[in-house]
Design a protein around this motif. Structure first.
Motif, short mmCIF file in Angstrom:
data_model
loop_
_atom_site.label_atom_id
_atom_site.label_comp_id
_atom_site.label_asym_id
_atom_site.label_seq_id
_atom_site.Cartn_x
_atom_site.Cartn_y
_atom_site.Cartn_z
N VAL A 27 0.85 -1.19 0.00
CA VAL A 27 0.00 0.00 0.00
C VAL A 27 0.89 1.24 0.00
O VAL A 27 0.63 2.19 -0.76
CB VAL A 27 -0.98 0.00 1.19
CG1 VAL A 27 -1.65 1.35 1.35
CG2 VAL A 27 -2.03 -1.09 1.03
N LEU A 28 1.92 1.25 0.81
CA LEU A 28 2.84 2.39 0.83
C LEU A 28 3.49 2.59 -0.54
O LEU A 28 3.63 3.72 -1.01
CB LEU A 28 3.91 2.20 1.90
CG LEU A 28 3.43 2.27 3.35
CD1 LEU A 28 4.56 1.92 4.30
CD2 LEU A 28 2.84 3.63 3.67
N LYS A 29 3.82 1.50 -1.20
CA LYS A 29 4.42 1.58 -2.54
C LYS A 29 3.41 2.18 -3.52
O LYS A 29 3.77 3.02 -4.34
CB LYS A 29 4.84 0.18 -2.99
CG LYS A 29 5.55 0.15 -4.31
CD LYS A 29 6.01 -1.27 -4.62
CE LYS A 29 6.63 -1.34 -6.00
NZ LYS A 29 6.97 -2.72 -6.36
N ILE A 30 2.15 1.77 -3.44
CA ILE A 30 1.10 2.33 -4.30
C ILE A 30 1.00 3.84 -4.09
O ILE A 30 0.80 4.60 -5.04
CB ILE A 30 -0.26 1.65 -4.02
CG1 ILE A 30 -0.25 0.21 -4.55
CG2 ILE A 30 -1.42 2.44 -4.61
CD1 ILE A 30 -1.41 -0.64 -4.07
N VAL A 70 -6.86 4.26 -4.98
CA VAL A 70 -7.87 3.42 -4.32
C VAL A 70 -8.13 2.17 -5.15
O VAL A 70 -8.27 1.07 -4.60
CB VAL A 70 -9.17 4.22 -4.07
CG1 VAL A 70 -10.26 3.32 -3.50
CG2 VAL A 70 -8.91 5.39 -3.12
N ASP A 71 -8.19 2.31 -6.48
CA ASP A 71 -8.39 1.15 -7.36
C ASP A 71 -7.27 0.12 -7.19
O ASP A 71 -7.52 -1.08 -7.14
CB ASP A 71 -8.46 1.58 -8.83
CG ASP A 71 -9.76 2.28 -9.17
OD1 ASP A 71 -10.72 2.23 -8.37
OD2 ASP A 71 -9.81 2.90 -10.26
N LYS A 72 -6.04 0.59 -7.08
CA LYS A 72 -4.91 -0.32 -6.89
C LYS A 72 -4.98 -1.00 -5.53
O LYS A 72 -4.73 -2.20 -5.41
CB LYS A 72 -3.58 0.42 -7.03
CG LYS A 72 -3.25 0.83 -8.45
CD LYS A 72 -1.91 1.54 -8.50
CE LYS A 72 -1.56 1.97 -9.91
NZ LYS A 72 -0.23 2.60 -9.98
N ILE A 73 -5.32 -0.24 -4.50
CA ILE A 73 -5.43 -0.81 -3.16
C ILE A 73 -6.52 -1.88 -3.13
O ILE A 73 -6.35 -2.93 -2.52
CB ILE A 73 -5.69 0.30 -2.12
CG1 ILE A 73 -4.43 1.17 -1.97
CG2 ILE A 73 -6.09 -0.30 -0.77
CD1 ILE A 73 -4.63 2.45 -1.19
N LEU A 153 1.46 -4.34 -10.49
CA LEU A 153 0.88 -3.00 -10.51
C LEU A 153 1.80 -2.01 -11.22
O LEU A 153 3.02 -2.07 -11.07
CB LEU A 153 0.61 -2.51 -9.08
CG LEU A 153 -0.47 -3.25 -8.32
CD1 LEU A 153 -0.51 -2.78 -6.87
CD2 LEU A 153 -1.82 -3.11 -8.98
N LEU A 154 1.21 -1.13 -11.99
CA LEU A 154 1.98 -0.09 -12.70
C LEU A 154 2.18 1.11 -11.80
O LEU A 154 1.40 1.41 -10.95
CB LEU A 154 1.24 0.34 -13.98
CG LEU A 154 1.13 -0.73 -15.05
CD1 LEU A 154 0.22 -0.26 -16.17
CD2 LEU A 154 2.49 -1.08 -15.60
#
Length: 154
Positions: A27-30, A70-73, A153-154
């Protein structure tokens, strides 16, 4: 012996709660918080939860999340909740919503997929939520990703 979770409250910002255990660092990376940062951040991993056995929590002061974050999380923590904090109080609380498709969020695992070439094609995946595990299917080559989604994830 009574156990307490001691994490200081934040004045303004975002608390991401009910993160899948072990995913707080992803999440931190996102959020782009890697290495050194000026942000005030708290990350708690594998803490006891009433709803689930364990969970992770991330608090970021003076920051509200963008929709693509939020979509990535949602892909790596589909049970997460996003709490917007203002003046030390929860101003808004939303559960993440796993969309039916994601575009430009995940890289296809197939190196020969057209979305991984130099063609002007944006990656697009359908999301299968019917199983206990999330499965992403590339609309171009139909390759599926069901494990280690955070790595794609991009």
């Amino acid at each position: 012996m009574k156990r307490e979770l001691r994490v200081h409250p934040i004045r303004n910002g975002t608390v991401i709660d009910h993160i899948t255990p072990g995913q707080a660092l992803n999440v931190l990376k996102i959020l782009g918080i890697v290495g050194t940062s000026d942000a005030v951040v708290s990350a708690v991993m594998n803490v006891q939860s009433k709803k689930a056995h364990t969970k992770d929590i991330v608090k970021v002061e003076d920051r509200e999340l963008k929709p693509h974050e939020v979509d990535k999380i949602a892909l790596i923590a589909p049970s997460a909740t996003i709490n917007i904090i203002r003046d030390y109080k929860v101003n808004k609380k939303d559960k993440v919503i796993l969309p039916d498709t994601v575009e430009g969020v995940v890289r296809c695992a197939n190196p020969n997929c057209i979305s991984n070439t130099h063609e002007p094609v944006i990656s697009k995946f359908t999301i299968d939520k019917s199983q206990s595990q999330i499965r992403l299917r590339c609309i171009y080559c139909e390759r599926t990703i069901s494990e280690n989604i955070a790595e794609h994830l991009l």
